[in-house]
Design a protein around this motif. Structure first.
Motif, mmCIF file in Angstrom:
data_model
loop_
_atom_site.group_PDB
_atom_site.id
_atom_site.type_symbol
_atom_site.label_atom_id
_atom_site.label_comp_id
_atom_site.label_asym_id
_atom_site.label_seq_id
_atom_site.Cartn_x
_atom_site.Cartn_y
_atom_site.Cartn_z
ATOM 1 N N LEU A 1 -9.016 11.751 1.567
ATOM 2 C CA LEU A 1 -9.886 10.870 0.618
ATOM 3 C C LEU A 1 -11.298 10.941 1.630
ATOM 4 C CD1 LEU A 1 -7.826 7.998 -0.043
ATOM 5 C CD2 LEU A 1 -8.332 9.754 -1.537
ATOM 6 N N VAL A 2 -12.290 11.105 0.727
ATOM 7 C CA VAL A 2 -13.743 11.076 1.203
ATOM 8 C C VAL A 2 -14.373 9.803 0.484
ATOM 9 C CG1 VAL A 2 -16.057 12.271 1.660
ATOM 10 C CG2 VAL A 2 -13.945 13.477 1.410
ATOM 11 N N ALA A 3 -14.974 8.820 1.718
ATOM 12 C CA ALA A 3 -15.449 7.692 1.257
ATOM 13 C C ALA A 3 -16.973 7.617 1.233
ATOM 14 C CB ALA A 3 -15.012 6.601 1.976
ATOM 15 N N ASP A 4 -17.920 6.691 0.175
ATOM 16 C CA ASP A 4 -19.015 6.639 0.446
ATOM 17 C C ASP A 4 -19.578 5.540 1.601
ATOM 18 O OD1 ASP A 4 -18.438 4.209 -0.589
ATOM 19 O OD2 ASP A 4 -19.371 4.546 -2.655
ATOM 20 N N ASP A 5 -20.877 5.215 1.517
ATOM 21 C CA ASP A 5 -21.305 4.280 2.546
ATOM 22 C C ASP A 5 -20.562 2.965 2.303
ATOM 23 O OD1 ASP A 5 -23.116 6.104 3.552
ATOM 24 O OD2 ASP A 5 -24.764 5.682 2.094
ATOM 25 N N TYR A 6 -19.988 2.584 1.214
ATOM 26 C CA TYR A 6 -19.529 1.432 0.848
ATOM 27 C C TYR A 6 -18.039 1.474 1.169
ATOM 28 C CZ TYR A 6 -24.208 0.689 -1.183
ATOM 29 O OH TYR A 6 -25.425 0.635 -1.358
ATOM 30 N N GLY A 7 -17.480 2.441 1.710
ATOM 31 C CA GLY A 7 -16.112 2.437 1.787
ATOM 32 C C GLY A 7 -15.346 2.740 0.634
ATOM 33 N N ASN A 8 -15.872 3.200 -0.312
ATOM 34 C CA ASN A 8 -15.108 3.487 -1.667
ATOM 35 C C ASN A 8 -14.798 4.883 -1.898
ATOM 36 O OD1 ASN A 8 -15.382 0.715 -2.807
ATOM 37 N ND2 ASN A 8 -17.444 1.007 -3.038
ATOM 38 N N ALA A 9 -13.595 5.184 -2.039
ATOM 39 C CA ALA A 9 -13.093 6.760 -2.034
ATOM 40 C C ALA A 9 -14.004 7.257 -3.269
ATOM 41 C CB ALA A 9 -11.719 6.912 -2.217
ATOM 42 N N VAL A 10 -14.658 8.429 -3.059
ATOM 43 C CA VAL A 10 -15.278 9.137 -4.157
ATOM 44 C C VAL A 10 -14.722 10.318 -4.410
ATOM 45 C CG1 VAL A 10 -17.225 7.628 -3.697
ATOM 46 C CG2 VAL A 10 -17.052 9.771 -2.543
ATOM 47 N N GLU A 11 -14.237 11.094 -3.494
ATOM 48 C CA GLU A 11 -13.802 12.571 -3.668
ATOM 49 C C GLU A 11 -12.436 12.676 -2.985
ATOM 50 O OE1 GLU A 11 -17.794 14.943 -4.145
ATOM 51 O OE2 GLU A 11 -16.817 14.964 -2.070
ATOM 52 N N ILE A 12 -11.725 13.647 -3.258
ATOM 53 C CA ILE A 12 -10.414 14.264 -2.679
ATOM 54 C C ILE A 12 -11.055 15.449 -2.176
ATOM 55 C CG2 ILE A 12 -8.148 14.687 -2.778
ATOM 56 C CD1 ILE A 12 -7.973 12.443 -4.867
ATOM 57 N N ILE A 13 -10.558 15.934 -0.885
ATOM 58 C CA ILE A 13 -10.707 17.228 -0.550
ATOM 59 C C ILE A 13 -9.270 17.541 -0.224
ATOM 60 C CG2 ILE A 13 -11.605 18.827 1.393
ATOM 61 C CD1 ILE A 13 -14.057 17.170 1.580
ATOM 62 N N GLY A 14 -9.134 18.934 -0.780
ATOM 63 C CA GLY A 14 -7.353 19.429 -0.576
ATOM 64 C C GLY A 14 -7.562 20.619 -0.138
ATOM 65 N N VAL A 15 -6.423 20.927 0.684
ATOM 66 C CA VAL A 15 -5.872 22.549 0.838
ATOM 67 C C VAL A 15 -4.324 22.783 0.517
ATOM 68 C CG1 VAL A 15 -5.499 24.056 2.766
ATOM 69 C CG2 VAL A 15 -7.624 22.360 3.069
ATOM 70 N N SER A 16 -4.419 23.696 -0.644
ATOM 71 C CA SER A 16 -3.059 23.878 -1.094
ATOM 72 C C SER A 16 -2.557 25.287 -0.508
ATOM 73 C CB SER A 16 -3.042 23.669 -2.654
ATOM 74 O OG SER A 16 -3.566 22.652 -3.221
ATOM 75 N N ARG A 17 -1.336 24.974 -0.012
ATOM 76 C CA ARG A 17 -0.735 26.733 0.375
ATOM 77 C C ARG A 17 0.456 26.945 -0.558
ATOM 78 N NH1 ARG A 17 0.012 26.794 6.894
ATOM 79 N NH2 ARG A 17 -2.114 27.362 6.460
ATOM 80 N N ASP A 18 0.730 28.057 -0.666
ATOM 81 C CA ASP A 18 1.833 28.474 -1.294
ATOM 82 C C ASP A 18 3.115 28.385 -0.364
ATOM 83 O OD1 ASP A 18 3.971 30.072 -2.755
ATOM 84 O OD2 ASP A 18 2.807 31.602 -3.038
ATOM 85 N N ILE A 19 4.137 27.829 -0.572
ATOM 86 C CA ILE A 19 5.226 27.614 0.366
ATOM 87 C C ILE A 19 6.475 28.167 -0.234
ATOM 88 C CG2 ILE A 19 4.411 25.751 1.576
ATOM 89 C CD1 ILE A 19 6.083 23.790 -0.021
ATOM 90 N N THR A 20 6.141 29.199 -1.068
ATOM 91 C CA THR A 20 7.489 29.789 -1.458
ATOM 92 C C THR A 20 8.409 30.575 -0.556
ATOM 93 O OG1 THR A 20 6.237 30.352 -3.738
ATOM 94 C CG2 THR A 20 8.288 31.392 -3.253
ATOM 95 N N GLU A 21 7.888 31.322 0.374
ATOM 96 C CA GLU A 21 8.491 32.040 1.207
ATOM 97 C C GLU A 21 9.252 30.760 2.482
ATOM 98 O OE1 GLU A 21 5.893 34.576 3.615
ATOM 99 O OE2 GLU A 21 5.590 35.800 1.746
ATOM 100 N N ARG A 22 8.333 29.732 2.731
ATOM 101 C CA ARG A 22 8.769 29.055 3.436
ATOM 102 C C ARG A 22 10.156 28.135 2.837
ATOM 103 N NH1 ARG A 22 5.053 24.284 5.313
ATOM 104 N NH2 ARG A 22 6.037 22.861 4.056
ATOM 105 N N LYS A 23 10.021 27.907 1.533
ATOM 106 C CA LYS A 23 11.293 27.268 0.945
ATOM 107 C C LYS A 23 12.323 28.206 0.791
ATOM 108 C CE LYS A 23 9.830 23.323 -0.782
ATOM 109 N NZ LYS A 23 10.761 22.089 -0.433
#
Length: 677
Positions: free
Chosen positions: A555-577
């Motif tokens: 979660l990325v917050a603004d100057d007032y501490g409110n969440a404004v964005e979500i930065i995500g990294v998604s990985r294919d875990i088919t082989e791991r599964k």
């Protein structure tokens, strides 16, 4: 503006126009003309004559006067200048042409008589034909048309001619009217057709209207209609005296004709009466003029006082101006930016003192050489600077450019140059003003940021994982890396327009839809553990299949501490599964084997103990052989126990190795998120 206001304005304009002496005179002439024409139509021409022994106005004369009045009114109308010009030219051409033809008929008898063509009348009065235009009338109409025509000009000399021609027209009308009023009209008893009283009166009003219409354009009209005391006296007494003389002549004529009183006695009575009336009129007018003069003197004294007040205000304004000038000078001299003012020719008018620290050169050095600034521009930016100067002298709007300059000490500085034209409210061009600010530190930071952005772009475009940014306010993705195509079969342009419901399976969407509001609430309350989450979700692919993914979201917050964005990294875990499934299967098999070994150990050792006891009881050679076999079997069981312990160690090792691989994957994703943030 409302319709009522517009109506009031139009009504006011109409009243102003009707009170115009030119319009009033034209209306009087139109009334005389129309009444004359109506009288001829109904055969009552005697009604419009001054008496039974005098000729009336001719119909042709009435028509010319009507046309003359229309032309005068047109010149004061709201029509376009071109329309008024051509309408006036047309009307004047008719008046001039008809007058010339009418005048020529008296000299050249073969020229047709327009009066006869227009209105045939055989009646005679005092030996003269009725309904015939006098040659004198035709001559005055020619002068009238010339006066009107010259009045269309914009040259002062020609307008003076127009005003001069109006004077004899008015005087002729006045003399003709006086003749009738004093019972001694002109041309009666001769051979020329005399001028009717109505015609003389119309010429009097027409000449006055022509003269008045030139009051602002000619010096002659200014003498009578000017603002001076002489003009005021002239236009006050002259009309009154003329009006009185007209009335006196009319009264004397009536009394002389219809009374048996001795003419000498009558003249004396009229003279005394006239003297008394003139005295009363002069007294009243003098008092009125005195009030006007007193009012003018008061206005003059007031103007002197106002002028004195204005002078005081101007003195104060000048003092304030000097103070404001000093303030502006302080603002200009102590500004952080380098302020430059150039005249339209490119010469420096003002160079701010900031030139010393920004360029290393003083203002005096700038003044000594035209376009000195171009010489300190960095060689690599001079082509860009030259292009800016070309646009500057062609444009009338604000321009901006970033260039490097060489400081006097040899260092390079970045400046932000903004220039704009200086145009006064009168439209006068005073040149150009420019502001130059040192932005070296900002530019260096910008270059470093661009390099870092380039590295980030390289990572995001070449990473096997999918990096994405989701806006909580807009409820949509703002960015998706191109690697999403390899994972799901959709391009980044297709995915960026998809919602979570379209991207996730039903179970995963329900999970996100349920947990995200709780997570945001925890984060807002200060729970930092809600900032970074690792979750496994299933995403939909373009071919209809699903792919298991592990999403690390921050979660990325603004100057007032409110969440404004979500930065995500998604990985294919088919082989791991799949690997986890195989590992779990192997561990399960090991567990089963260990259980089997433990059971076999118990099942073999118990009978073996019994056999050991029996062999000891037998004690012979066979018992000895049996004991040896029992010892051998016991050693085999010990080896099975050691294999059980080894299998347990293998199981623990495999489980630990699987956990290390899982944790290593999470650390890699955390590194990517840290760089992205």
């Amino acid at each position: 503006m409302s319709d009522n206001v517009v109506s009031e304005i139009n009504l006011s304009d109409m009243r102003t126009s009707l009170l115009n002496p030119v319009i009033l005179s034209s209306i009087v002439i139109i009334i005389i003309s129309v009444v004359t024409l109506i009288a001829y139509i109904f055969g009552r021409w005697k009604v419009i004559s001054f008496g039974p022994d005098y000729v009336p106005m001719a119909p042709l004369t009435a028509l010319l006067f009507f046309l003359f009045s229309i032309v005068l009114i047109l010149q004061f109308s709201s029509l376009s200048k071109q329309t008024k010009f051509w309408a006036s030219i047309t009307g004047l051409s008719i008046i001039f042409g008809v007058s010339v033809i009418s005048l020529s008929h008296g000299v050249f008898f073969f020229i047709p008589d327009i009066n006869e063509i227009l209105f045939h009348n055989t009646d005679m009065v005092a030996g003269f034909p009725v309904a015939k235009t006098s040659p004198v009338t035709a001559i005055i109409f020619i002068l009238t048309s010339i006066s009107l025509l010259t009045g269309l000009s914009s040259h002062r000399f020609i307008l003076d001619i127009s005003a001069v021609l109006a004077i004899p027209i008015a005087i002729t009308g006045l003399i003709i009217s006086f003749g009738y009023l004093y019972n001694t009209p002109f041309f009666y008893g001769g051979t020329e057709v005399p001028v009717a009283f109505a015609t003389g009166l119309a010429f009097l009003f027409g000449g006055f209207a022509l003269f008045y219409s030139r009051k602002e354009d000619t010096i002659f009209a200014e003498i009578f209609f000017g603002a001076s005391i002489q003009s005021l006296l002239l236009r006050t007494f002259l009309p009154v005296i003329l009006l009185f003389v007209l009335i006196e002549g009319l009264v004397f004529s009536i009394l002389l004709t219809h009374s048996s009183i001795n003419p000498v006695f009558l003249s004396g009575i009229v003279a005394l009466g006239s003297t008394g009336v003139v005295t009363v009129i002069i007294t009243l007018l003098s008092r009125q003029i005195g009030r006007i003069i007193e009012h003018a003197e008061k206005e003059r004294d007031k103007s002197v006082l106002d002028l004195s007040n204005v002078n005081c205000e101007l003195t104060k304004a000048y003092s304030d101006l000097k103070k404001n000038e000093e303030k502006l000078r302080i603002l200009a001299d102590y500004t952080y930016d380098l302020e430059i003012w150039e005249d339209p020719q490119g010469n420096y008018v003002y160079i701010g003192p900031s030139s010393i620290w920004l360029t290393g050169y003083s203002a005096e050095e700038f003044y000594q050489k035209k376009d000195f600034f171009s010489e300190i521009v960095h060689p690599e930016d001079r082509e860009l600077w030259k292009e800016h100067l070309d646009n500057k002298y062609k444009s009338s709007s604000r321009l901006s450019i970033y260039v490097r300059i060489i400081h006097r000490n040899g260092s390079t500085k970045w400046i932000h140059h903004i220039c704009q034209p200086i145009i006064l409210s009168t439209g006068e061009n005073l040149g150009w003003r420019s502001s130059n600010r040192d932005v070296t530190h900002e530019k260096i930071a910008e270059i470093a940021l661009n390099e870092r952005d380039a590295q980030y772009k390289l990572i995001s475009e070449n990473s096997a994982d999918v990096i994405w940014i989701y806006s909580l306010a807009e409820q949509r993705l703002r960015f998706v890396s191109p690697s999403v195509f390899k994972m799901r079969g959709f391009t980044d342009k297709e995915v960026i327009n998809q919602s979570f419901e379209e991207m996730l399976t039903e179970e995963s969407y329900d999970f996100v839809n349920t947990t995200l509001p709780l997570r945001l609430s925890q984060f807002k309350s200060g729970d930092e553990s809600a900032r970074v989450w690792v979750t496994e979700i299933f995403q939909r692919c373009k071919d209809g299949s699903t792919v298991p993914t592990e999403a690390v979201t921050t979660l990325v917050a603004d100057d007032y501490g409110n969440a404004v964005e979500i930065i995500g990294v998604s990985r294919d875990i088919t082989e791991r599964k799949e690997a986890e499934a195989k590992l779990n299967s192997a561990l399960n098999q090991i567990d089963k084997n260990l259980e089997t070994l433990a059971a076999l150990n118990d099942q073999i050792r118990n009978p073996l103990t019994v056999m050991q006891f029996i062999a000891e009881e037998v004690g012979d050679k066979n018992g000895k052989i049996l004991q040896d076999q029992i010892i051998h079997i016991d050693k085999l069981i010990d080896q099975l126990d050691k294999g059980y312990l080894y299998s347990e160690k293998v199981r623990i090792f495999l489980t630990k190795h699987a956990n290390n691989v899982y944790n290593s994957n999470k650390e890699d994703e955390s590194l990517v998120l840290q760089y992205k943030s």
